[in-house]
Design a protein around this motif. Structure first.
Motif, PDB file in Angstrom:
ATOM      1  N   GLY A  16      46.463  14.708  41.075  1.00 25.63           N
ATOM      2  CA  GLY A  16      46.755  16.046  40.567  1.00 25.63           C
ATOM      3  C   GLY A  16      45.778  16.501  39.507  1.00 25.63           C
ATOM      4  N   GLN A  17      44.520  16.546  39.805  1.00 27.08           N
ATOM      5  CA  GLN A  17      43.539  17.022  38.841  1.00 27.08           C
ATOM      6  C   GLN A  17      43.547  18.539  38.722  1.00 27.08           C
ATOM      7  N   ARG A  18      44.161  19.174  39.675  1.00 27.92           N
ATOM      8  CA  ARG A  18      44.239  20.625  39.636  1.00 27.92           C
ATOM      9  C   ARG A  18      45.437  21.068  38.816  1.00 27.92           C
ATOM     10  N   LYS A  19      45.325  22.233  38.234  1.00 25.22           N
ATOM     11  CA  LYS A  19      46.437  22.816  37.479  1.00 25.22           C
ATOM     12  C   LYS A  19      47.461  23.357  38.479  1.00 25.22           C
ATOM     13  N   ARG A  20      48.718  23.155  38.172  1.00 23.84           N
ATOM     14  CA  ARG A  20      49.752  23.730  39.015  1.00 23.84           C
ATOM     15  C   ARG A  20      49.717  25.234  38.872  1.00 23.84           C
ATOM     16  N   GLN A  21      49.757  25.914  39.992  1.00 22.44           N
ATOM     17  CA  GLN A  21      49.679  27.366  39.962  1.00 22.44           C
ATOM     18  C   GLN A  21      51.019  27.968  40.341  1.00 22.44           C
ATOM     19  N   SER A  22      51.413  28.971  39.594  1.00 23.21           N
ATOM     20  CA  SER A  22      52.634  29.672  39.934  1.00 23.21           C
ATOM     21  C   SER A  22      52.371  30.563  41.146  1.00 23.21           C
ATOM     22  N   ARG A  23      53.430  31.064  41.715  1.00 23.79           N
ATOM     23  CA  ARG A  23      53.281  31.936  42.876  1.00 23.79           C
ATOM     24  C   ARG A  23      52.466  33.179  42.503  1.00 23.79           C
ATOM     25  N   ALA A  24      52.702  33.729  41.325  1.00 26.42           N
ATOM     26  CA  ALA A  24      51.966  34.917  40.887  1.00 26.42           C
ATOM     27  C   ALA A  24      50.477  34.614  40.743  1.00 26.42           C
ATOM     28  N   GLU A  25      50.150  33.457  40.193  1.00 28.39           N
ATOM     29  CA  GLU A  25      48.737  33.094  40.024  1.00 28.39           C
ATOM     30  C   GLU A  25      48.058  32.901  41.372  1.00 28.39           C
ATOM     31  N   ARG A  26      48.784  32.334  42.336  1.00 26.73           N
ATOM     32  CA  ARG A  26      48.195  32.148  43.665  1.00 26.73           C
ATOM     33  C   ARG A  26      47.939  33.483  44.335  1.00 26.73           C
ATOM     34  N   GLN A  27      48.707  34.497  43.987  1.00 21.61           N
ATOM     35  CA  GLN A  27      48.516  35.829  44.558  1.00 21.61           C
ATOM     36  C   GLN A  27      47.603  36.671  43.683  1.00 21.61           C
ATOM     37  N   ASN A  28      46.899  36.020  42.764  1.00 17.13           N
ATOM     38  CA  ASN A  28      45.978  36.684  41.843  1.00 17.13           C
ATOM     39  C   ASN A  28      46.706  37.721  41.011  1.00 17.13           C
ATOM     40  N   ASN A  29      47.871  37.347  40.520  1.00 15.38           N
ATOM     41  CA  ASN A  29      48.692  38.265  39.750  1.00 15.38           C
ATOM     42  C   ASN A  29      49.172  37.554  38.489  1.00 15.38           C
ATOM     43  N   GLY A  30      48.322  36.715  37.927  1.00 12.42           N
ATOM     44  CA  GLY A  30      48.704  35.936  36.758  1.00 12.42           C
ATOM     45  C   GLY A  30      48.523  36.706  35.464  1.00 12.42           C
ATOM     46  N   PRO A  31      48.661  36.033  34.335  1.00 11.79           N
ATOM     47  CA  PRO A  31      48.574  36.707  33.045  1.00 11.79           C
ATOM     48  C   PRO A  31      47.200  37.313  32.766  1.00 11.79           C
ATOM     49  N   HIS A  32      46.149  36.732  33.357  1.00 14.22           N
ATOM     50  CA  HIS A  32      44.816  37.295  33.145  1.00 14.22           C
ATOM     51  C   HIS A  32      44.699  38.673  33.775  1.00 14.22           C
ATOM     52  N   ARG A  33      45.463  38.911  34.829  1.00 11.12           N
ATOM     53  CA  ARG A  33      45.382  40.203  35.523  1.00 11.12           C
ATOM     54  C   ARG A  33      45.922  41.320  34.643  1.00 11.12           C
ATOM     55  N   ASN A  34      46.909  41.016  33.811  1.00 11.29           N
ATOM     56  CA  ASN A  34      47.451  42.041  32.926  1.00 11.29           C
ATOM     57  C   ASN A  34      46.380  42.542  31.966  1.00 11.29           C
ATOM     58  N   LEU A  35      45.533  41.619  31.484  1.00 10.71           N
ATOM     59  CA  LEU A  35      44.446  42.019  30.595  1.00 10.71           C
ATOM     60  C   LEU A  35      43.438  42.884  31.343  1.00 10.71           C
ATOM     61  N   ASP A  36      43.153  42.533  32.598  1.00 10.61           N
ATOM     62  CA  ASP A  36      42.230  43.326  33.405  1.00 10.61           C
ATOM     63  C   ASP A  36      42.776  44.732  33.617  1.00 10.61           C
ATOM     64  N   ARG A  37      44.068  44.802  33.888  1.00  9.15           N
ATOM     65  CA  ARG A  37      44.689  46.103  34.124  1.00  9.15           C
ATOM     66  C   ARG A  37      44.688  46.946  32.852  1.00  9.15           C
ATOM     67  N   GLN A  38      44.914  46.307  31.707  1.00 10.01           N
ATOM     68  CA  GLN A  38      44.902  47.032  30.439  1.00 10.01           C
ATOM     69  C   GLN A  38      43.499  47.576  30.156  1.00 10.01           C
ATOM     70  N   GLY A  39      42.496  46.750  30.417  1.00  6.55           N
ATOM     71  CA  GLY A  39      41.118  47.199  30.225  1.00  6.55           C
ATOM     72  C   GLY A  39      40.779  48.373  31.128  1.00  6.55           C
ATOM     73  N   ALA A  40      41.229  48.314  32.368  1.00  4.91           N
ATOM     74  CA  ALA A  40      40.980  49.401  33.310  1.00  4.91           C
ATOM     75  C   ALA A  40      41.700  50.669  32.861  1.00  4.91           C
ATOM     76  N   ALA A  41      42.911  50.533  32.346  1.00  6.07           N
ATOM     77  CA  ALA A  41      43.659  51.690  31.862  1.00  6.07           C
ATOM     78  C   ALA A  41      42.956  52.316  30.660  1.00  6.07           C
ATOM     79  N   ASP A  42      42.391  51.483  29.785  1.00  5.94           N
ATOM     80  CA  ASP A  42      41.660  51.996  28.624  1.00  5.94           C
ATOM     81  C   ASP A  42      40.425  52.784  29.065  1.00  5.94           C
ATOM     82  N   LEU A  43      39.696  52.233  30.042  1.00  7.74           N
ATOM     83  CA  LEU A  43      38.519  52.928  30.549  1.00  7.74           C
ATOM     84  C   LEU A  43      38.889  54.261  31.187  1.00  7.74           C
TER      85      LEU A  43
END
Length: 71
Positions: A16-43
């Protein structure tokens, strides 16, 4: 070697060298995406503000030109 069909059960990855991924992260909808969306909204907000300023400036210039033409 056995091929795993579950991303959270990585067979042959050395315990298990890989990090366990939640379902949201596997669908590219993890916590990092919220920051991307906020940046896009600011732009987008900045772009809208600039467009409105240009529209107001153009409208003001048009009104001044109309009053000068009417005189």
């Amino acid at each position: 070697m056995t091929v795993s069909k579950n991303i959270n059960n990585p067979v042959g990855q050395g315990g298990g060298q890989r990090k366990r991924q939640s379902r949201a992260e596997r669908q590219n909808n993890g916590p990092h995406r919220n920051l991307d969306r906020q940046g896009a909204a600011d732009l987008k907000a900045e772009l809208l503000r600039k467009m409105r300023e240009k529209a107001v400036a153009a409208e003001d210039a048009g009104q001044t030109g109309d009053t000068a033409a009417q005189s």
